[in-house]
Scaffold this motif. Sequence first.
Motif, PDB file in Angstrom:
ATOM      1  N   ILE A   1      -4.496  -1.657   6.481  1.00  0.00           N
ATOM      2  CA  ILE A   1      -3.633  -1.871   7.640  1.00  0.00           C
ATOM      3  C   ILE A   1      -2.372  -2.574   7.158  1.00  0.00           C
ATOM      4  O   ILE A   1      -2.407  -3.743   6.763  1.00  0.00           O
ATOM      5  CB  ILE A   1      -4.343  -2.729   8.705  1.00  0.00           C
ATOM      6  N   ARG A   2      -1.264  -1.850   7.174  1.00  0.00           N
ATOM      7  CA  ARG A   2      -0.020  -2.403   6.653  1.00  0.00           C
ATOM      8  C   ARG A   2       1.170  -1.856   7.430  1.00  0.00           C
ATOM      9  O   ARG A   2       1.130  -0.734   7.919  1.00  0.00           O
ATOM     10  CB  ARG A   2       0.144  -2.074   5.173  1.00  0.00           C
ATOM     11  N   ILE A   3       2.220  -2.651   7.511  1.00  0.00           N
ATOM     12  CA  ILE A   3       3.444  -2.201   8.148  1.00  0.00           C
ATOM     13  C   ILE A   3       4.124  -1.167   7.244  1.00  0.00           C
ATOM     14  O   ILE A   3       3.818  -1.098   6.044  1.00  0.00           O
ATOM     15  CB  ILE A   3       4.399  -3.384   8.431  1.00  0.00           C
ATOM     16  N   PRO A   4       5.044  -0.349   7.773  1.00  0.00           N
ATOM     17  CA  PRO A   4       5.718   0.652   6.946  1.00  0.00           C
ATOM     18  C   PRO A   4       6.400   0.021   5.736  1.00  0.00           C
ATOM     19  O   PRO A   4       7.082  -1.000   5.855  1.00  0.00           O
ATOM     20  CB  PRO A   4       6.748   1.265   7.906  1.00  0.00           C
TER      21      PRO A   4
ATOM     22  N   MET B   1     -19.918  11.163   2.173  1.00  0.00           N
ATOM     23  CA  MET B   1     -18.483  11.048   1.926  1.00  0.00           C
ATOM     24  C   MET B   1     -17.988   9.652   2.282  1.00  0.00           C
ATOM     25  O   MET B   1     -18.599   8.937   3.075  1.00  0.00           O
ATOM     26  CB  MET B   1     -17.723  12.115   2.726  1.00  0.00           C
ATOM     27  N   THR B   2     -16.868   9.288   1.697  1.00  0.00           N
ATOM     28  CA  THR B   2     -16.204   8.017   1.985  1.00  0.00           C
ATOM     29  C   THR B   2     -14.815   8.292   2.530  1.00  0.00           C
ATOM     30  O   THR B   2     -14.057   9.061   1.950  1.00  0.00           O
ATOM     31  CB  THR B   2     -16.081   7.146   0.715  1.00  0.00           C
ATOM     32  N   PHE B   3     -14.501   7.679   3.663  1.00  0.00           N
ATOM     33  CA  PHE B   3     -13.168   7.751   4.230  1.00  0.00           C
ATOM     34  C   PHE B   3     -12.333   6.609   3.656  1.00  0.00           C
ATOM     35  O   PHE B   3     -12.768   5.457   3.649  1.00  0.00           O
ATOM     36  CB  PHE B   3     -13.222   7.599   5.754  1.00  0.00           C
ATOM     37  N   ALA B   4     -11.135   6.915   3.192  1.00  0.00           N
ATOM     38  CA  ALA B   4     -10.174   5.895   2.772  1.00  0.00           C
ATOM     39  C   ALA B   4      -8.867   6.196   3.490  1.00  0.00           C
ATOM     40  O   ALA B   4      -8.289   7.267   3.309  1.00  0.00           O
ATOM     41  CB  ALA B   4      -9.974   5.922   1.261  1.00  0.00           C
ATOM     42  N   CYS B   5      -8.418   5.273   4.317  1.00  0.00           N
ATOM     43  CA  CYS B   5      -7.316   5.574   5.234  1.00  0.00           C
ATOM     44  C   CYS B   5      -6.299   4.446   5.280  1.00  0.00           C
ATOM     45  O   CYS B   5      -6.565   3.306   4.879  1.00  0.00           O
ATOM     46  CB  CYS B   5      -7.848   5.800   6.649  1.00  0.00           C
ATOM     47  N   GLY B   6      -5.138   4.780   5.790  1.00  0.00           N
ATOM     48  CA  GLY B   6      -4.110   3.800   6.075  1.00  0.00           C
ATOM     49  C   GLY B   6      -3.670   3.914   7.518  1.00  0.00           C
ATOM     50  O   GLY B   6      -3.764   4.984   8.119  1.00  0.00           O
ATOM     51  N   ILE B   7      -3.191   2.809   8.060  1.00  0.00           N
ATOM     52  CA  ILE B   7      -2.702   2.827   9.436  1.00  0.00           C
ATOM     53  C   ILE B   7      -1.734   1.667   9.630  1.00  0.00           C
ATOM     54  O   ILE B   7      -1.863   0.621   8.985  1.00  0.00           O
ATOM     55  CB  ILE B   7      -3.866   2.735  10.456  1.00  0.00           C
TER      56      ILE B   7
ATOM     57  N   LEU C   1     -14.295  -1.131   6.311  1.00  0.00           N
ATOM     58  CA  LEU C   1     -13.898  -2.392   5.704  1.00  0.00           C
ATOM     59  C   LEU C   1     -12.390  -2.474   5.850  1.00  0.00           C
ATOM     60  O   LEU C   1     -11.656  -1.642   5.302  1.00  0.00           O
ATOM     61  CB  LEU C   1     -14.296  -2.425   4.222  1.00  0.00           C
ATOM     62  N   LEU C   2     -11.909  -3.450   6.604  1.00  0.00           N
ATOM     63  CA  LEU C   2     -10.495  -3.541   6.942  1.00  0.00           C
ATOM     64  C   LEU C   2      -9.764  -4.468   5.977  1.00  0.00           C
ATOM     65  O   LEU C   2     -10.222  -5.579   5.701  1.00  0.00           O
ATOM     66  CB  LEU C   2     -10.320  -4.051   8.377  1.00  0.00           C
ATOM     67  N   GLU C   3      -8.635  -3.995   5.469  1.00  0.00           N
ATOM     68  CA  GLU C   3      -7.773  -4.823   4.627  1.00  0.00           C
ATOM     69  C   GLU C   3      -6.426  -4.901   5.324  1.00  0.00           C
ATOM     70  O   GLU C   3      -5.698  -3.911   5.430  1.00  0.00           O
ATOM     71  CB  GLU C   3      -7.637  -4.185   3.234  1.00  0.00           C
ATOM     72  N   PHE C   4      -6.099  -6.078   5.851  1.00  0.00           N
ATOM     73  CA  PHE C   4      -4.848  -6.271   6.587  1.00  0.00           C
ATOM     74  C   PHE C   4      -3.904  -7.120   5.757  1.00  0.00           C
ATOM     75  O   PHE C   4      -4.261  -8.215   5.315  1.00  0.00           O
ATOM     76  CB  PHE C   4      -5.113  -6.945   7.926  1.00  0.00           C
ATOM     77  N   TYR C   5      -2.720  -6.588   5.529  1.00  0.00           N
ATOM     78  CA  TYR C   5      -1.745  -7.324   4.715  1.00  0.00           C
ATOM     79  C   TYR C   5      -0.402  -7.327   5.426  1.00  0.00           C
ATOM     80  O   TYR C   5       0.158  -6.272   5.728  1.00  0.00           O
ATOM     81  CB  TYR C   5      -1.608  -6.655   3.342  1.00  0.00           C
TER      82      TYR C   5
END
Length: 272
Positions: A6-9, A119-125, A142-146
Amino acid sequence: KHLMFIRIPGAGKSTLLNLLYDMIPLDLKEEGQVRFENFITEAGFSGTRREFGGTVKEYPGLAKQCDKGFIIVEEFSSILESFSTSHSSSFEQTLLLALDSGKIIKTMATGTIEEETAMTFACGIQPIKMANASSGMMRRFLLEFYLPNIKTMDMIRKKSRKSWTSLHQDKAYDGMELIRNYIDEMKDNILITDFQIEESVFDYFDEFNVPVAIESDIYMQSLFGYNVFKQNIEDGTLIVELDDNIKNLMTIDYESRKLIAFDMQTLLVLMI
């Protein structure tokens, strides 16, 4: 085991997903177990069955095709948006079951699909686009917020601008292969040998505090194309500069983006 960045543009979603791709064992890639996807429908994920001349044929979806691998989605918001479409109205429940248990169960007039997937999902938003995500969906990741500070964003912006201004050098510049290909294609098609970016371009971006992702991915490419269209070329060098017309277009675009972002932020606050 599913990952959500989870990251800003401009704060590194694409970079992280590309690094993840580089770390995946080569044999999985060669087996077709790793897929980059921008948009997935319910049928595309779970598969479908179709009847032709009395014979039913099953078409496996991504969940089966990547049952030991990775599905990488740079903008998970595109999947969230597909949940509201008529052709993928059951996609959310199908995806939740797959993320939880690895099971794909789908009943149709032509029969039932029953598969298991690891399968494993790896995503960005982007944070602002999480307003469309249910809490149940996000609990499966598993959420990674930066959220980078001002100093870090300034460093990212300088890196991006250096990338653009260094493209005419012979040596490759890390992380800019896509942009380099874009410039090389223009050189081949319009026979330019070099380009020059006027400093006033970056001054304009600084004046409006344009996010680095919009600056690099949209406005810089638009400026190159606009100046090609104007044939702003001197002795084989493309001059990338602003005039009133392109400044007005970018200003209207950016102000519209801010209004949309404000509405989404307001909605997010109200939901919380």
